[in-house]
Write an enzyme that holds these catalytic residues in place. Structure first.
Site, PDB file in Angstrom:
ATOM      1  N   GLY A  19     -17.731  11.294  44.582  1.00  0.00           N
ATOM      2  CA  GLY A  19     -16.934  10.073  44.478  1.00  0.00           C
ATOM      3  C   GLY A  19     -15.471  10.412  44.290  1.00  0.00           C
ATOM      4  N   GLY A  21     -11.578   8.347  43.311  1.00  0.00           N
ATOM      5  CA  GLY A  21     -10.903   7.097  42.961  1.00  0.00           C
ATOM      6  C   GLY A  21      -9.415   7.272  43.095  1.00  0.00           C
ATOM      7  N   SER A  23      -7.198   8.383  41.101  1.00  0.00           N
ATOM      8  CA  SER A  23      -6.547   9.572  40.573  1.00  0.00           C
ATOM      9  C   SER A  23      -7.532  10.686  40.300  1.00  0.00           C
ATOM     10  CB  SER A  23      -5.868   9.207  39.259  1.00  0.00           C
ATOM     11  OG  SER A  23      -6.859   8.709  38.389  1.00  0.00           O
ATOM     12  N   VAL A  26     -14.759  13.058  41.700  1.00  0.00           N
ATOM     13  CA  VAL A  26     -15.923  13.328  40.860  1.00  0.00           C
ATOM     14  C   VAL A  26     -16.867  14.255  41.628  1.00  0.00           C
ATOM     15  CG1 VAL A  26     -17.856  12.306  39.602  1.00  0.00           C
ATOM     16  CG2 VAL A  26     -15.669  11.092  39.739  1.00  0.00           C
ATOM     17  N   LYS A  41     -15.549  14.828  36.339  1.00  0.00           N
ATOM     18  CA  LYS A  41     -14.474  14.006  36.917  1.00  0.00           C
ATOM     19  C   LYS A  41     -13.169  14.772  36.739  1.00  0.00           C
ATOM     20  CE  LYS A  41     -12.371   9.442  36.315  1.00  0.00           C
ATOM     21  NZ  LYS A  41     -12.601   8.084  35.857  1.00  0.00           N
ATOM     22  N   ASP A 135     -11.565  -2.827  34.060  1.00  0.00           N
ATOM     23  CA  ASP A 135     -11.788  -2.444  35.450  1.00  0.00           C
ATOM     24  C   ASP A 135     -13.263  -2.603  35.815  1.00  0.00           C
ATOM     25  OD1 ASP A 135     -10.825  -1.721  37.862  1.00  0.00           O
ATOM     26  OD2 ASP A 135     -10.663   0.417  37.442  1.00  0.00           O
TER      27      ASP A 135
END
Ligand SMILES: Nc1ncnc2c1ncn2[C@@H]1O[C@H](COP(=O)(O)OP(=O)(O)OP(=O)(O)O)[C@@H](O)[C@H]1O
Length: 699
Positions: A19, A21, A23, A26, A41, A135
């Site tokens: 994954g 995102g 910034s 992962v 992460k 979030d």
């Protein structure tokens, strides 16, 4: 700190990317001492643009969180420019990811009910402990093969946020636009944990439809729509497949007035959640027959790249990338209020000039896109490694799924050079990258090179580059190479077009790392006026003309100053043809009719106007005539009879003058009225004639 998890990067072997995102990237990883599969992460601190000590402290808080529905960090530590957060590996990934891969239209209600219930339990816990997640969205709801559901992405960002004095002073608000509550978009009003309930409602819609409401619009438009439109919801007709109770629950969350939204605790008592099935029954089956997570991630990346390659037009490419940011649910769109204000204030200025600049900027970005990721996806060694990594899939073995390391992993881990066990930064000692350690070497390369700062106004190119996918990483590299050009482009102030990607002023923070709990933006006062003026005004300079305003502006209605009623400004009416022109033209009645109707309407209104003027004139004269005419007062006594006679005659004379003036005005108005009537009659005759012709023609 987690009890058995070391703070040494050498104890972790990074495997596939699972994954990415705003910034962070992962990875599935192995904690070598325990052979346990974990998720690591890797947060790029340079992107986050924030204080290292603060982040470390906040990451410690994430470790203290203890709830079965919240991803807990085992430990975290800094490796060069990255913060590594070690956490449980959720082997089915996020809800968003799953929807993109297998459920583009959303999940069925029973699965949604279970997922949301688990998420709500997490929120209840967070809110109870004084935290706001900020979030909540499908991309942050993770699942594992047992059907366990956990809310992710809380720790670092949320606690940072709680303590965010520094960020507050930056006058920014952060989040993922589609999920942001109206009060969050209006810094100055202040918001609390109820903002999470709004995002929760949006997430419910996301799970139901496969995407969040407004997700097809650019951020600025989303912002305006969230503030101005009625809250989104499940449609009673269109969403027939969903129960009344689900629809009702969503409606309860998506109330604009935050005080009217229920708490998580109260919402959990709603019948929708009372009847929700346990996740092992309804969620687990969602992943049946799907390939392992890392394979899905790779497939999705390839699909995204292919879709992009199909788009030929520069604008389409930008749209698509911007769109994919939404679809991927990337967070941390970091709106700098001051910059938004400034951009919005430029909305109507120098439009032509801006358009030219936009075109050239688009061209520049497009050149980069074309020459980097789309046309040459494996332009560097780094990328070649990534391709190799992706092409050689690690076979799925039961032990991995259950959180243990496969035999092949262990064999490789015996060889430190292959597992990347060297101290970070010793790139020269590394053997040529293999499939397995490509990820690790990539991380080190990233650490070493030092990223381009993302602060400052963000141009489309920068927006394109912020994701950590192969494609966008390439873009970023190109940006660095073309920094001079980019800087030049960044100097160009661009208007926040409502129909294209917004220039985000600051995309620096990783998942809301720089967000204030209450921005000092102070929009509120002026926003309160918006209902009156249809103008979204945010502190003077931020003046966004909404579509509603355009409508009002475009309309020919205006307030009559003299009569106090609405009149139509004939100057703005469609230019009417003269009767002669109408006669001569062979236009069909369907075209002429609207013109004639307009003229007719105009005439009627002018008639009204004249009548109103006349009556108001008469009234005014009656009431104020003597004072306004400054006639001499009548004498009181009889002592000055001679002069009294003089005054009386003078007064009489003035009255006569006034009357004749009024008569003249009345006459001219009556003439006008007669002329208008005649015009009206003529027009009606024309209209009848044209209709008659038309009918004859048809018969
Ligand atoms: N523990 C985990 N196990 C498996 N996958 C994970 C895990 N944590 C995160 N992911 C995957 O990585 C993605 C990005 O992670 P995360 O949201 O934490 O990063 P981010 O930079 O904060 O992203 P965002 O843009 O959403 O803020 C998630 O959407 C999810 O698909």
């Amino acid at each position: 700190m987690g009890k058995n998890y070391s703070l040494n990067s050498n104890d972790y072997k990074l495997l596939e990317e699972v994954g990415f995102g705003a910034s962070a990237t992962v990875y599935r990883a192995i904690h070598l001492p325990s052979n346990e599969v974990v998720a690591v992460k890797c947060l790029d601190l340079e992107r986050c643009n924030c204080n290292l000590d603060d982040i470390r402290r906040e990451a410690q808080t994430m470790i203290l969180i203890d709830h079965p529905n919240i991803i807990k960090a085992y430990c975290s530590f800094v490796v060069d420019c990255n913060l590594w957060v070690v956490m449980p590996f959720m082997d089915e990934g996020s809800c968003l990811h799953l929807m993109k891969i297998a459920y583009p239209e959303g999940f069925e209600e029973s699965a949604i009910g279970s997922i949301l219930k688990e998420t709500l339990k997490a929120l209840e816990y967070l809110h109870h402990h004084g935290h706001i997640h900020r979030d909540v969205k499908a991309g942050n709801i993770l699942m594992d093969h047992n059907g366990e559901v956990k809310l992710a992405d809380f720790g670092v960002s949320a606690y940072m946020f709680d303590r965010g004095d520094r960020q507050r002073s930056r006058n920014t608000f952060v989040g993922t636009p589609c999920w942001m509550a109206p009060e969050v978009l209006q810094p100055g009003t202040g918001y609390d944990f109820k903002a999470d309930i709004w995002s929760f409602g949006i997430t419910a819609l996301e799970l139901a439809h496969g995407h969040a409401p407004f997700s097809k619009y650019p951020p600025m438009k989303v912002l305006l729509m969230t503030l101005q439109n009625a809250p989104p919801g499940l449609d009673y007709d269109r969403d027939k497949r969903f129960s009344k109770s689900f629809k009702e629950m969503v409606a309860m969350c998506l109330v604009k007035d935050q005080t009217k939204r229920p708490t998580a605790e109260k919402l959990l008592k709603h019948s929708f959640f009372k009847n929700a099935k346990p996740p092992e029954l309804s969620v687990k089956k969602l992943f049946a027959d799907l390939p392992p997570l890392w394979k899905r991630v790779k497939d999705l990346q390839l699909k995204d790249a292919a879709q992009l390659a199909l788009k030929k037009m520069p604008s389409a490419e930008q749209e698509a990338i911007s769109q994919s940011e939404y679809q991927r649910g990337v967070s941390a769109w970091n709106f700098d209020v001051e910059d938004l204000k400034f951009q919005a204030s430029l909305l109507q200025e120098e439009e032509e000039e801006i358009k030219e600049e936009e075109d050239s900027a688009k061209l520049h970005v497009n050149q980069k896109v074309t020459s980097s990721s789309v046309v040459k996806p494996a332009a560097t060694d780094n990328n070649a490694s990534r391709e190799n990594l992706n092409d050689n899939e690690v076979p799925v073995v039961e032990s991995e799924i259950k959180g243990k390391v496969s035999e092949s992993d262990l064999v490789e881990s015996d060889n430190p050079s292959r597992t990347g066990l060297q101290k970070s930064g010793s790139k020269a000692e590394l053997p040529p990258p293999t499939d397995r350690d490509a990820a690790q070497s990539r991380i080190r390369t990233q650490m070493g090179k030092g990223r381009q700062s993302q602060s400052g106004p963000l141009m489309p190119g920068t927006v394109l580059s912020h994701s950590l996918s192969d494609r966008t990483r390439n873009l970023e590299r190109y940006e660095i190479e073309n920094q001079q050009l980019s800087e030049k482009a960044q100097q160009v102030r661009r208007s926040p077009s409502l129909s294209g990607p917004l220039n985000l002023p600051n995309r620096a923070s990783g998942n809301s790392l720089s967000a204030p709990i209450k921005s000092s933006g102070g929009f509120k006062d002026s926003l309160d006026d918006k209902s009156k003026t249809n103008l979204v005004q945010i502190k003077g300079r931020f003046s966004v003309t909404s579509e509603n305003v355009d409508l009002v502006k475009g309309s020919s209605l205006r307030k009559s100053a003299s009569v106090g009623s609405w009149i139509i400004d004939s100057r703005q009416m469609p230019v009417s043809q003269s009767p002669k022109e109408i006669n001569n033209s062979n236009l069909p009645a369907s075209i002429l009719m609207p013109h004639l109707q307009n003229l007719f309407q105009q005439t009627l209104i002018q008639q009204d106007l004249i009548t109103n003027l006349l009556s108001s004139l008469q009234l005014v004269e009656l009431e104020n005539g003597p004072q306004n005419g400054k006639m001499p007062p009548l004498p009181r006594g009889s002592e000055n009879n001679g002069s009294a006679e003089l005054v009386a005659s003078e007064r009489e004379r003035m009255l006569l003058v006034k009357i004749s003036e009024l008569q003249a005005r009345m006459n001219s108005l009556t003439d006008e009225l007669t002329a208008e009537r005649a015009k009206y009659m003529r027009l009606q005759q024309q209209l009848n004639a044209v209709s008659g012709r038309e009918e004859n023609g048809n018969s």
